[in-house]
Design a protein around this motif. Structure first.
Motif, PDB file in Angstrom:
ATOM      1  N   ALA A  21     -14.079  14.063  -7.956  1.00  0.00           N
ATOM      2  CA  ALA A  21     -13.564  15.077  -7.039  1.00  0.00           C
ATOM      3  C   ALA A  21     -13.890  14.719  -5.589  1.00  0.00           C
ATOM      4  O   ALA A  21     -13.070  14.917  -4.685  1.00  0.00           O
ATOM      5  CB  ALA A  21     -14.147  16.448  -7.382  1.00  0.00           C
ATOM      6  N   LEU A  22     -15.089  14.199  -5.370  1.00  0.00           N
ATOM      7  CA  LEU A  22     -15.458  13.787  -4.018  1.00  0.00           C
ATOM      8  C   LEU A  22     -14.592  12.616  -3.550  1.00  0.00           C
ATOM      9  O   LEU A  22     -14.190  12.551  -2.383  1.00  0.00           O
ATOM     10  CB  LEU A  22     -16.935  13.406  -3.969  1.00  0.00           C
ATOM     11  N   VAL A  23     -14.293  11.683  -4.458  1.00  0.00           N
ATOM     12  CA  VAL A  23     -13.382  10.586  -4.131  1.00  0.00           C
ATOM     13  C   VAL A  23     -12.012  11.147  -3.760  1.00  0.00           C
ATOM     14  O   VAL A  23     -11.357  10.684  -2.815  1.00  0.00           O
ATOM     15  CB  VAL A  23     -13.266   9.601  -5.308  1.00  0.00           C
ATOM     16  N   ALA A  24     -11.570  12.155  -4.499  1.00  0.00           N
ATOM     17  CA  ALA A  24     -10.281  12.773  -4.221  1.00  0.00           C
ATOM     18  C   ALA A  24     -10.236  13.370  -2.821  1.00  0.00           C
ATOM     19  O   ALA A  24      -9.231  13.256  -2.107  1.00  0.00           O
ATOM     20  CB  ALA A  24      -9.989  13.855  -5.259  1.00  0.00           C
ATOM     21  N   LEU A  42      -5.956  13.257  -8.404  1.00  0.00           N
ATOM     22  CA  LEU A  42      -7.326  12.873  -8.763  1.00  0.00           C
ATOM     23  C   LEU A  42      -8.207  14.099  -8.990  1.00  0.00           C
ATOM     24  O   LEU A  42      -9.082  14.107  -9.866  1.00  0.00           O
ATOM     25  CB  LEU A  42      -7.939  11.995  -7.668  1.00  0.00           C
ATOM     26  N   THR A  43      -7.959  15.146  -8.204  1.00  0.00           N
ATOM     27  CA  THR A  43      -8.745  16.355  -8.376  1.00  0.00           C
ATOM     28  C   THR A  43      -8.456  17.008  -9.719  1.00  0.00           C
ATOM     29  O   THR A  43      -9.357  17.508 -10.395  1.00  0.00           O
ATOM     30  CB  THR A  43      -8.459  17.348  -7.235  1.00  0.00           C
ATOM     31  N   LEU A  44      -7.184  17.024 -10.119  1.00  0.00           N
ATOM     32  CA  LEU A  44      -6.840  17.556 -11.435  1.00  0.00           C
ATOM     33  C   LEU A  44      -7.538  16.766 -12.542  1.00  0.00           C
ATOM     34  O   LEU A  44      -8.064  17.345 -13.501  1.00  0.00           O
ATOM     35  CB  LEU A  44      -5.319  17.510 -11.635  1.00  0.00           C
ATOM     36  N   VAL A  45      -7.556  15.437 -12.406  1.00  0.00           N
ATOM     37  CA  VAL A  45      -8.247  14.597 -13.391  1.00  0.00           C
ATOM     38  C   VAL A  45      -9.741  14.903 -13.383  1.00  0.00           C
ATOM     39  O   VAL A  45     -10.383  14.988 -14.441  1.00  0.00           O
ATOM     40  CB  VAL A  45      -7.998  13.101 -13.097  1.00  0.00           C
ATOM     41  N   ALA A  46     -10.292  15.100 -12.178  1.00  0.00           N
ATOM     42  CA  ALA A  46     -11.723  15.401 -12.060  1.00  0.00           C
ATOM     43  C   ALA A  46     -12.068  16.717 -12.741  1.00  0.00           C
ATOM     44  O   ALA A  46     -13.097  16.822 -13.433  1.00  0.00           O
ATOM     45  CB  ALA A  46     -12.117  15.447 -10.583  1.00  0.00           C
ATOM     46  N   VAL A  47     -11.219  17.713 -12.574  1.00  0.00           N
ATOM     47  CA  VAL A  47     -11.461  19.011 -13.215  1.00  0.00           C
ATOM     48  C   VAL A  47     -11.423  18.858 -14.735  1.00  0.00           C
ATOM     49  O   VAL A  47     -12.265  19.401 -15.457  1.00  0.00           O
ATOM     50  CB  VAL A  47     -10.405  20.039 -12.748  1.00  0.00           C
ATOM     51  N   TRP A  48     -10.465  18.084 -15.227  1.00  0.00           N
ATOM     52  CA  TRP A  48     -10.331  17.873 -16.669  1.00  0.00           C
ATOM     53  C   TRP A  48     -11.558  17.157 -17.231  1.00  0.00           C
ATOM     54  O   TRP A  48     -12.082  17.528 -18.288  1.00  0.00           O
ATOM     55  CB  TRP A  48      -9.061  17.061 -16.948  1.00  0.00           C
TER      56      TRP A  48
END
Length: 307
Positions: A145-148, A293-299
């Motif tokens: 998420a931080l990368v996003a 990327l944030t959606l992937v991070a949440v998942w």
């Protein structure tokens, strides 16, 4: 469509609405040339509506009395009743930053900060649920998420280096939101969701009024308020979001509700920046990539690590 799928659809629409609220508060802040004043109007209008509800609801009055008793008997700590200060900062950031960085970068930054803070809040057990360990999935999700956030902000560095700094503010607001949700959950466990919402708006409005009063002595009064009525519905939307979440959580649970709302926020933010971009903020590839990327991070963060 079963009840869970219907609930997910409604939660996604709630997230889209939150993105719309961000745009409204950002536009109001730009028109007033004062993000704090816009936040006072948004939070204050919601607080007035909740006060009207409290005045006519015997149930809310009784549940508020239960919160007072809990504070007196130390079942609740006073610091658990000031989550609204974090909400006030979040709304103020909407008015201060969105006209510069756009809804999409704002939303990605908030989600990134919120995920990072959620790791620590869950580990400490500050909310009504039991503490959650720092699993590999949770840590990896927060890091991604931080990368996003960095990816979404990078597209603006060349055009306006100050945009990256502005993205830090909503990231900090996101950190506060996780703590706010935890302590509001504690209050809601005693007084119910509407009383917790009233206390949230009361403390947030108070904090904003104090900050606004200080600002008046430095900057003077904000610009003449705009006459567009739709700029003033942010507070009403805020109440609706909390009320809808209080109903949906019974069907979806906290995790699925949170994921659905975040997905809706990102969808709404990307659509807004694509269709009606704010002044000085257009949708870019880096923002889209950051959102994905944030959606992937949440998942990933929601998954259970086996290690």
């Amino acid at each position: 469509m079963n009840s869970q799928r219907f609930g997910v659809v409604v939660a996604i629409l709630v997230g889209v609405s939150i993105a719309g609220q961000s745009r409204l508060n950002g536009a109001l802040g730009a028109r007033l040339d004062d993000g704090v004043a816009a936040a006072v109007i948004s939070f204050g209008s919601g607080f007035v509506l909740l006060c009207i509800g409290l005045a006519f609801s015997r149930r809310m009055q009784n549940r508020l009395a239960e919160v007072r008793t809990a504070l007196r008997t130390k079942t609740l700590a006073p610091w658990q009743c000031i989550g609204g200060v974090c909400g006030a900062f979040y709304v103020a950031c909407q008015g201060i930053t969105i006209s510069t960085i756009g809804v999409a970068v704002f939303t990605v930054a908030v989600v990134g900060g919120q995920l990072l803070s959620s790791l620590l809040v869950d580990r400490a057990g500050l909310g009504p649920a039991e503490s959650s360990p720092l699993t590999g999935n949770r840590v990896l999700g927060a890091a991604l998420a931080l990368v996003a956030v960095a990816v979404a902000s990078s597209g603006r560095i060349d055009a306006d280096a100050s945009a990256l700094l502005f993205a830090v503010l909503p990231a900090i607001a996101g950190i506060g939101l996780a703590w706010q949700q935890a302590v509001n959950g504690r209050v809601a466990a005693v007084g119910g969701p509407m009383v917790a919402t009233w206390i949230n708006f009361a403390t947030g409005t108070t904090a904003l009024v104090i900050v606004a009063a200080i600002g008046l002595t430095v900057r003077g009064w904000p610009s003449t308020p705009p006459t567009d009525w739709w700029l003033y519905v942010g507070g009403t939307l805020g109440i609706a979001h909390i009320a809808a979440a209080a109903v949906l959580v019974r069907t979806l649970g906290v995790l699925l509700l949170g994921l659905s709302v975040i997905a809706g926020q990102l969808l709404g933010a990307l659509l807004l920046d694509a269709i009606v971009p704010a002044s000085g903020a257009t949708l870019t590839v880096t923002v889209v990539v950051g959102g994905v990327l944030t959606l992937v991070a949440v998942w990933i963060a929601a998954g259970r690590s086996k290690t």
